[in-house]
Design a protein around this motif. Sequence first.
Motif, PDB file in Angstrom:
ATOM      1  N   THR A 211       0.823  -1.212   0.000  1.00  0.00           N
ATOM      2  CA  THR A 211       0.000   0.000   0.000  1.00  0.00           C
ATOM      3  C   THR A 211       0.858   1.263   0.000  1.00  0.00           C
ATOM      4  N   ASP A 212       1.907   1.273   0.813  1.00  0.00           N
ATOM      5  CA  ASP A 212       2.717   2.481   0.986  1.00  0.00           C
ATOM      6  C   ASP A 212       4.175   2.291   0.573  1.00  0.00           C
ATOM      7  N   ALA A 213       4.469   1.200  -0.121  1.00  0.00           N
ATOM      8  CA  ALA A 213       5.863   0.933  -0.499  1.00  0.00           C
ATOM      9  C   ALA A 213       5.928  -0.074  -1.635  1.00  0.00           C
ATOM     10  N   ILE A 214       7.106  -0.145  -2.242  1.00  0.00           N
ATOM     11  CA  ILE A 214       7.396  -1.143  -3.272  1.00  0.00           C
ATOM     12  C   ILE A 214       8.634  -1.905  -2.830  1.00  0.00           C
ATOM     13  N   ILE A 215       8.521  -3.204  -2.758  1.00  0.00           N
ATOM     14  CA  ILE A 215       9.645  -4.052  -2.393  1.00  0.00           C
ATOM     15  C   ILE A 215      10.346  -4.504  -3.676  1.00  0.00           C
ATOM     16  N   VAL A 216      11.601  -4.113  -3.832  1.00  0.00           N
ATOM     17  CA  VAL A 216      12.389  -4.571  -4.977  1.00  0.00           C
ATOM     18  C   VAL A 216      13.034  -5.899  -4.594  1.00  0.00           C
ATOM     19  N   LYS A 217      12.609  -6.978  -5.251  1.00  0.00           N
ATOM     20  CA  LYS A 217      13.070  -8.323  -4.908  1.00  0.00           C
ATOM     21  C   LYS A 217      14.293  -8.741  -5.723  1.00  0.00           C
ATOM     22  N   GLU A 218      14.344  -8.281  -6.979  1.00  0.00           N
ATOM     23  CA  GLU A 218      15.440  -8.674  -7.875  1.00  0.00           C
ATOM     24  C   GLU A 218      16.016  -7.424  -8.538  1.00  0.00           C
ATOM     25  N   LEU A 219      17.080  -6.890  -7.955  1.00  0.00           N
ATOM     26  CA  LEU A 219      17.674  -5.646  -8.445  1.00  0.00           C
ATOM     27  C   LEU A 219      18.232  -5.802  -9.856  1.00  0.00           C
ATOM     28  N   ASP A 220      18.892  -6.924 -10.133  1.00  0.00           N
ATOM     29  CA  ASP A 220      19.474  -7.162 -11.459  1.00  0.00           C
ATOM     30  C   ASP A 220      18.397  -7.262 -12.540  1.00  0.00           C
ATOM     31  N   LEU A 221      17.297  -7.910 -12.209  1.00  0.00           N
ATOM     32  CA  LEU A 221      16.207  -8.036 -13.176  1.00  0.00           C
ATOM     33  C   LEU A 221      15.535  -6.684 -13.422  1.00  0.00           C
TER      34      LEU A 221
END
Length: 231
Positions: A211-221
């Motif tokens: 809701t209030d954030a974005i989780i970046v799971k794969e930085l390289d992708l």
Amino acid sequence: MQKLFELIKIIDSNLVLYEIFKSCPYEILRQCQIKKYPAGTIICHQGEVINCFSIIVSGAIDVFTVNENGKKYTIATHQCGAIIGEMEFFQKKPFVCSVEAVTDLTVVEIKPDFFLKWVAEDRKISAYVIEVLSNKFYYYSLKVNNDIMYPLKDRICTYLLSRCKQQSPKTTEIEVKVNKEKLSEEFAVTSRSIHRILHNLQKKNIIKVKTDAIIVKELDLLAAEVEGRST
């Protein structure tokens, strides 16, 4: 005198401010006022004429415009050492944008006559203003070019990559505190367009949308999406 001592204490404890004020004539320094604004305060309104010159001591501001339909477009975010309204100040023209405190904000305010006297007597502040103007012109030109030349997906991915680098993460998953509404303002597009791109990135397991954030799971992708190497 107490306010003057408070100002000097603030300047001496902050390297950025010290460099700005170290050659300021004492009679000008005495005319400076410390002002504090809570988060969410609109410091300057689009279309208003400036009545003081402001330098940020602490906190952050958003500079934005609003069109006739009420659509908000964020131009930039500035922090300590930034100047508010310098482009309008010298020409005595109305603000092109509005300025909002995105955190609790402290600024040093100087009336126009005293600031012009400071500029006339101190070459360091003149050079600093020129440097700030040059940097802003470069940044705004770069932003306009990116908005025109690059697809929205590339701009969103680049924004997330930049925010990730600023955080110097210690974990593989990086949380970027931003929501769809803020991204819509940042890129001057509809929330629907933002949702579509974030949804596609989430389907690829590159990010996770909260809701209030974005989780970046794969930085390289995520970087690969910008470089066009993704499938």
